[in-house]
Write a protein that holds these residues in place. Structure first.
Motif, short mmCIF file in Angstrom:
data_model
loop_
_atom_site.label_atom_id
_atom_site.label_comp_id
_atom_site.label_asym_id
_atom_site.label_seq_id
_atom_site.Cartn_x
_atom_site.Cartn_y
_atom_site.Cartn_z
N TYR A 31 0.82 -1.22 0.00
CA TYR A 31 0.00 0.00 0.00
C TYR A 31 0.86 1.27 0.00
CZ TYR A 31 1.08 0.78 4.92
OH TYR A 31 1.73 1.03 6.10
N MET A 32 2.11 1.14 0.42
CA MET A 32 2.95 2.33 0.55
C MET A 32 3.37 2.91 -0.79
SD MET A 32 5.38 1.39 3.71
CE MET A 32 4.74 0.84 5.26
N GLY A 33 3.58 2.07 -1.79
CA GLY A 33 3.99 2.55 -3.10
C GLY A 33 2.99 3.53 -3.70
N PRO A 34 1.71 3.14 -3.79
CA PRO A 34 0.72 4.07 -4.32
C PRO A 34 0.59 5.34 -3.46
CG PRO A 34 -0.14 1.85 -4.39
CD PRO A 34 1.16 1.79 -3.63
N LEU A 35 0.74 5.20 -2.16
CA LEU A 35 0.67 6.37 -1.28
C LEU A 35 1.80 7.35 -1.60
CD1 LEU A 35 -0.34 6.44 2.29
CD2 LEU A 35 1.94 7.30 1.82
N ILE A 36 3.01 6.82 -1.78
CA ILE A 36 4.16 7.66 -2.13
C ILE A 36 3.94 8.30 -3.49
CG2 ILE A 36 6.63 7.64 -2.68
CD1 ILE A 36 5.96 7.41 0.34
N LYS A 37 3.43 7.53 -4.43
CA LYS A 37 3.22 8.06 -5.79
C LYS A 37 2.22 9.20 -5.78
CE LYS A 37 2.41 6.65 -10.52
NZ LYS A 37 2.32 5.49 -11.42
N VAL A 38 1.11 9.02 -5.08
CA VAL A 38 0.10 10.08 -5.00
C VAL A 38 0.68 11.33 -4.36
CG1 VAL A 38 -2.06 10.73 -3.86
CG2 VAL A 38 -1.91 8.56 -5.05
N ALA A 39 1.42 11.16 -3.27
CA ALA A 39 2.02 12.30 -2.59
C ALA A 39 3.03 13.00 -3.50
CB ALA A 39 2.68 11.86 -1.29
N ARG A 40 3.79 12.22 -4.25
CA ARG A 40 4.78 12.80 -5.17
C ARG A 40 4.09 13.60 -6.26
NH1 ARG A 40 6.29 11.34 -10.00
NH2 ARG A 40 5.52 9.20 -9.88
N GLU A 91 1.09 14.94 -6.10
CA GLU A 91 0.49 16.13 -5.47
C GLU A 91 1.55 17.22 -5.27
OE1 GLU A 91 -1.39 14.88 -1.85
OE2 GLU A 91 -3.15 14.10 -2.90
N ALA A 92 2.79 16.80 -5.01
CA ALA A 92 3.88 17.75 -4.83
C ALA A 92 4.45 18.23 -6.17
CB ALA A 92 4.99 17.12 -3.99
N LYS A 93 3.89 17.67 -7.25
CA LYS A 93 4.32 18.04 -8.61
C LYS A 93 5.81 17.75 -8.83
CE LYS A 93 0.73 21.52 -9.42
NZ LYS A 93 -0.21 21.13 -8.49
N LEU A 94 6.22 16.58 -8.37
CA LEU A 94 7.60 16.14 -8.54
C LEU A 94 7.66 14.92 -9.44
CD1 LEU A 94 8.86 16.27 -4.84
CD2 LEU A 94 9.46 17.87 -6.66
N THR A 95 8.69 14.85 -10.27
CA THR A 95 8.94 13.64 -11.03
C THR A 95 9.69 12.66 -10.14
OG1 THR A 95 11.09 14.37 -11.85
CG2 THR A 95 9.14 14.98 -13.18
N GLN A 96 9.79 11.42 -10.58
CA GLN A 96 10.58 10.46 -9.82
C GLN A 96 12.04 10.91 -9.75
OE1 GLN A 96 9.81 6.70 -11.80
NE2 GLN A 96 8.10 6.24 -10.44
N ASP A 97 12.53 11.47 -10.84
CA ASP A 97 13.91 11.96 -10.85
C ASP A 97 14.12 13.08 -9.83
OD1 ASP A 97 14.51 10.20 -12.89
OD2 ASP A 97 14.50 11.70 -14.48
N GLU A 98 13.18 14.02 -9.78
CA GLU A 98 13.30 15.15 -8.85
C GLU A 98 13.24 14.68 -7.40
OE1 GLU A 98 11.28 18.68 -11.57
OE2 GLU A 98 9.98 17.29 -10.48
N LEU A 99 12.29 13.78 -7.11
CA LEU A 99 12.19 13.26 -5.75
C LEU A 99 13.45 12.51 -5.37
CD1 LEU A 99 10.64 12.75 -3.14
CD2 LEU A 99 9.54 10.79 -4.26
N ALA A 100 13.93 11.68 -6.27
CA ALA A 100 15.15 10.91 -6.00
C ALA A 100 16.31 11.84 -5.67
CB ALA A 100 15.49 10.03 -7.19
N GLU A 101 16.46 12.90 -6.45
CA GLU A 101 17.55 13.84 -6.21
C GLU A 101 17.41 14.52 -4.85
OE1 GLU A 101 19.23 17.95 -8.15
OE2 GLU A 101 18.49 16.41 -9.52
N ARG A 102 16.19 14.89 -4.49
CA ARG A 102 15.97 15.58 -3.21
C ARG A 102 16.31 14.72 -2.01
NH1 ARG A 102 10.67 19.50 -3.43
NH2 ARG A 102 11.29 20.62 -5.31
#
Length: 108
Positions: free
Chosen positions: A8-17, A19-30
């Motif tokens: 359940y955590m994967g979809p939760l993280i994806k939705v939050a990401r 909502e924050a208007k971040l790509t996977q690349d941007e989140l990974a870098e942060r």
């Protein structure tokens, strides 16, 4: 001992990401991981290390209760999100936010 299902955590993280208007690349870098690691969390049910969880929760403004008690609710209301963001501010920015909110209240 019961095995914990982290799927359940994967979809939760994806939705939050999103909502924050971040790509996977941007989140990974942060948070200091690879984009592939984020993809594995979101899409493959990978359970991140504890230090990565802390970074995800803080960066995406996710309530820790949402992670620990997913059965209660996986959505955040605006008030909860606002409170979490205010808690992340330094003391100077908290004072600025407090003054701005008071000014808004005074004009209602």
């Amino acid at each position: 001992m019961e095995k914990i299902n982290f799927k359940y955590m994967g979809p939760l993280i994806k939705v939050a990401r999103l909502e924050a208007k971040l790509t996977q690349d941007e989140l990974a870098e942060r948070i200091g991981v690879t984009p592939r690691y984020i993809m594995a969390i979101e899409n493959e049910g990978k359970c991140p290390a504890l230090d990565v969880w802390f970074k995800l929760i803080r960066t995406l403004h996710i309530s820790a209760d949402t992670i620990v008690y997913p059965e209660n609710s996986v959505t955040k209301d605006d008030d909860e999100q606002l409170i979490l963001m205010i808690r992340m501010l330094d003391s100077r920015n908290k004072q600025i936010t407090k003054a701005a909110i008071q000014a808004m209240l005074d004009t209602q």
